[in-house]
Design an enzyme around this catalytic site. Structure first.
Site, PDB file in Angstrom:
ATOM      1  CB  ALA A 145      -0.889   0.021   1.248  1.00 54.84           C
TER       2      ALA A 145
ATOM      3  CB  THR B 291      -5.222   1.490   8.792  1.00 57.27           C
ATOM      4  OG1 THR B 291      -5.196   2.551   9.729  1.00 57.27           O
ATOM      5  CG2 THR B 291      -6.051   1.970   7.601  1.00 57.27           C
ATOM      6  CG  ASP B 292      -6.288   2.711  14.018  1.00 65.54           C
ATOM      7  OD1 ASP B 292      -5.697   3.221  13.035  1.00 65.54           O
ATOM      8  OD2 ASP B 292      -5.914   2.900  15.200  1.00 65.54           O
TER       9      ASP B 292
ATOM     10  CE1 TYR C   9      -2.769   4.066   4.380  1.00 68.46           C
ATOM     11  CE2 TYR C   9      -3.515   5.024   6.461  1.00 68.46           C
ATOM     12  CZ  TYR C   9      -2.988   3.956   5.745  1.00 68.46           C
ATOM     13  OH  TYR C   9      -2.690   2.773   6.397  1.00 68.46           O
TER      14      TYR C   9
ATOM     15  CB  ALA D  43     -10.869   7.893   1.530  1.00 70.44           C
TER      16      ALA D  43
ATOM     17  CE  LYS E 153      -4.836  -0.193   4.079  1.00 68.98           C
ATOM     18  NZ  LYS E 153      -3.927  -1.231   3.468  1.00 68.98           N
TER      19      LYS E 153
HETATM   20  P1  NAD Z   1       5.200   0.888   3.984  1.00 70.60           P
HETATM   21  O1  NAD Z   1       4.831   2.131   3.262  1.00 70.60           O
HETATM   22  O2  NAD Z   1       6.385   0.884   4.892  1.00 70.60           O
HETATM   23  O3  NAD Z   1       5.438  -0.296   2.920  1.00 70.60           O
HETATM   24  C1  NAD Z   1       4.611  -0.522   1.831  1.00 70.60           C
HETATM   25  C2  NAD Z   1       5.278  -1.532   0.904  1.00 70.60           C
HETATM   26  O4  NAD Z   1       4.407  -1.767  -0.220  1.00 70.60           O
HETATM   27  C3  NAD Z   1       6.610  -1.033   0.340  1.00 70.60           C
HETATM   28  O5  NAD Z   1       7.584  -2.059   0.400  1.00 70.60           O
HETATM   29  C4  NAD Z   1       6.286  -0.699  -1.106  1.00 70.60           C
HETATM   30  O6  NAD Z   1       7.382  -0.862  -2.006  1.00 70.60           O
HETATM   31  C5  NAD Z   1       5.166  -1.696  -1.407  1.00 70.60           C
HETATM   32  N1  NAD Z   1       4.288  -1.237  -2.500  1.00 70.60           N
HETATM   33  C6  NAD Z   1       3.689  -0.018  -2.621  1.00 70.60           C
HETATM   34  N2  NAD Z   1       2.978   0.029  -3.755  1.00 70.60           N
HETATM   35  C7  NAD Z   1       3.096  -1.188  -4.365  1.00 70.60           C
HETATM   36  C8  NAD Z   1       2.569  -1.758  -5.546  1.00 70.60           C
HETATM   37  N3  NAD Z   1       1.766  -1.051  -6.359  1.00 70.60           N
HETATM   38  N4  NAD Z   1       2.890  -3.037  -5.838  1.00 70.60           N
HETATM   39  C9  NAD Z   1       3.696  -3.762  -5.036  1.00 70.60           C
HETATM   40  N5  NAD Z   1       4.239  -3.263  -3.896  1.00 70.60           N
HETATM   41  C10 NAD Z   1       3.938  -2.002  -3.561  1.00 70.60           C
HETATM   42  O7  NAD Z   1       3.880   0.458   4.754  1.00 70.60           O
HETATM   43  P2  NAD Z   1       3.716  -0.264   6.180  1.00 70.60           P
HETATM   44  O8  NAD Z   1       3.750   0.756   7.241  1.00 70.60           O
HETATM   45  O9  NAD Z   1       4.610  -1.431   6.235  1.00 70.60           O
HETATM   46  O10 NAD Z   1       2.202  -0.759   6.059  1.00 70.60           O
HETATM   47  C11 NAD Z   1       1.887  -2.038   5.513  1.00 70.60           C
HETATM   48  C12 NAD Z   1       0.385  -2.223   5.505  1.00 70.60           C
HETATM   49  O11 NAD Z   1      -0.126  -2.098   6.824  1.00 70.60           O
HETATM   50  C13 NAD Z   1      -0.364  -1.163   4.676  1.00 70.60           C
HETATM   51  O12 NAD Z   1      -1.408  -1.815   3.980  1.00 70.60           O
HETATM   52  C14 NAD Z   1      -0.881  -0.186   5.705  1.00 70.60           C
HETATM   53  O13 NAD Z   1      -2.067   0.440   5.245  1.00 70.60           O
HETATM   54  C15 NAD Z   1      -1.148  -1.118   6.874  1.00 70.60           C
HETATM   55  N6  NAD Z   1      -1.070  -0.501   8.207  1.00 70.60           N
HETATM   56  C16 NAD Z   1       0.030   0.207   8.585  1.00 70.60           C
HETATM   57  C17 NAD Z   1       0.104   0.747   9.867  1.00 70.60           C
HETATM   58  C18 NAD Z   1       1.316   1.507  10.348  1.00 70.60           C
HETATM   59  O14 NAD Z   1       1.312   2.044  11.465  1.00 70.60           O
HETATM   60  N7  NAD Z   1       2.421   1.564   9.589  1.00 70.60           N
HETATM   61  C19 NAD Z   1      -0.964   0.583  10.760  1.00 70.60           C
HETATM   62  C20 NAD Z   1      -2.092  -0.149  10.336  1.00 70.60           C
HETATM   63  C21 NAD Z   1      -2.127  -0.686   9.064  1.00 70.60           C
END
Ligand code: NAD
Ligand code: TYD
Length: 353
Positions: free
Chosen positions: A81, A132-133, A158, A160, A162
């Site tokens: 994402a 995400t929350d 973001y 929206a 998700k």
């Molecule tokens: P991040 O931004 O660190 O990593 C995202 C990864 O996705 C990267 O490695 C990127 O290269 C890859 N990516 C992006 N677009 C892509 C595409 N089109 N095709 C293939 N790969 C792609 O994100 P994160 O913090 O590790 O979050 C991971 C997931 O967890 C997300 O879905 C996010 O919404 C969710 N999330 C994150 C948090 C937080 O606090 N970081 C909390 C709740 C949920």
């Protein structure tokens, strides 16, 4: 084996490392390596045949079809994402493409693949969508924490995007019977988090003697969860979650941003004292984020009750480990602070007073 998307990002990389250590089951890791993806996060797996890395885009349907046909995974765990709220405010396009269209593409590829499975393979297959929350919107000070039944009220581009993805996942279960699971987690912190997010940004700026930017009054509240606990929760949901269900994951650890930043400063004073004085002197209040959600909090009783998952870290133990990790990995931080990173800092912080 399992197929992981976004496994070179912050949570995805932690998950791949945790998964292989905990289960030993091979992983195909599909990641586009955007600015947030970094193979250095997975260096410990160099030469490990259980990890197959594929650099490509989740929106590329023929590629996803080919990967599923070749590796025949028993599950897809979907992290990929665009994940940073501030970036979504400056430029929402990629958020719609990756988060909405990318999830749609994966769901369609998974549906075709799952329809071709039979017997126990078909029964066992799962599509786990990591969300995400933030999809639930913003809480008032006295509101109860978000339960799985809360209405969706996303406020940022973001959240929206998700929320849109979550709705697609839900519909693919309801309409086609695809065996999906959705997790909605609170703010994560820990090793390998890109220093655009609050905690690693504050650590990196403090060590560089730069201002520690606090949006607004610093009293926005988040519910912080150590990334290793999130990884364990995802394993628990994949193993025992009920098809079509949503599980909220949180640390029962609500804190205002200012408290987080002061805690980091105190830890750095202890672990890496600065001759210029206490790190708190660098705290700088800056213009607020537009549409800034005031409070998030997670009611994690469902996953605790059904799957016996509980966070192992308290904030005190988790943040100490995290600060220690960043002190030990200053090369990693230096590598990700490329020219593109500096441009982002100028774009996001240059116009704030
Ligand atoms: P991040 O931004 O660190 O990593 C995202 C990864 O996705 C990267 O490695 C990127 O290269 C890859 N990516 C992006 N677009 C892509 C595409 N089109 N095709 C293939 N790969 C792609 O994100 P994160 O913090 O590790 O979050 C991971 C997931 O967890 C997300 O879905 C996010 O919404 C969710 N999330 C994150 C948090 C937080 O606090 N970081 C909390 C709740 C949920
Ligand atoms: P962030 O890490 O971007 O996560 P999210 O917006 O997804 O919750 O931000 C966490 C909190 O910290 C959020 O309330 C915004 C605030 N924040 C700052 O005060 N200063 C900063 O420089 C950043 C990046 C975030």
């Amino acid at each position: 084996m399992i197929l992981v998307t976004g496994g070179a990002g912050f949570i995805g990389a932690n998950f791949v490392l945790d998964w292989l250590a905990a289960t030993g089951e091979p992983v195909v890791n599909l990641d586009k390596l955007t600015y947030a993806g970094n193979l250095e996060n997975l260096q410990a797996l160099d030469g490990d045949g259980r990890h197959v890395f594929v650099r490509d885009d989740i929106c590329a349907r023929p590629l996803v079809d080919a990967l599923l046909a070749r590796h025949r995974p028993r599950a897809i765990v979907h992290f990929a994402a665009e994940s940073h709220v501030d970036r979504s405010i400056h430029g929402p396009d990629e958020f719609m493409r990756t988060n909405v269209e990318g999830t749609f593409t994966l769901l369609e590829a998974a549906r075709a693949y799952w329809n071709g499975l039979a017997g126990t393979d078909r029964d066992a297959f799962r599509f786990l969508h990591v969300s995400t929350d933030e999809v639930y919107g913003s809480l008032g000070p006295g509101d109860p924490p978000f339960a799985e039944t809360n209405p969706y009220q996303p406020n940022s581009p973001y959240s929206a995007s998700k929320a849109a993805a979550d709705h697609l996942v839900r519909a693919w279960h309801h309409t086609y019977g695809l065996p999906v699971l959705t997790t909605n987690c609170s703010n994560n912190y820990g090793p390998y988090q890109f220093p655009e997010k609050l905690i690693p940004l504050v650590i990196a700026n403090a060590l560089a003697g730069k201002p520690l930017p606090i949006y607004g009054d610093g009293m926005n509240v988040r519910d912080w969860l150590y990334v290793g606990d999130h990884c364990a929760a995802i394993r628990a949901v994949l193993a025992g979650g009920r098809r079509g269900e949503t599980y909220n994951i949180g640390g029962w650890n609500e804190m205002p941003n200012l408290t987080i930043v002061k805690t980091i400063c105190t830890l750095l004073d202890e672990m890496k004292p600065d001759s210029g004085g206490r790190y708190e002197r660098l705290i700088t209040f800056v213009a607020d984020r537009p549409g800034h959600d005031r409070r998030y909090a997670i009611d994690a009783r469902k996953i605790e009750r059904e799957l016996a998952w509980r966070p192992a870290e308290t904030f005190e133990t988790g943040i100490r480990k995290t600060v220690h990790w960043y002190l030990e990995h200053q090369d990693w931080v230096a590598h990700v602070q490329s020219g593109a990173y500096r441009e982002w800092v100028q774009k996001n912080y240059g116009g704030r007073e």
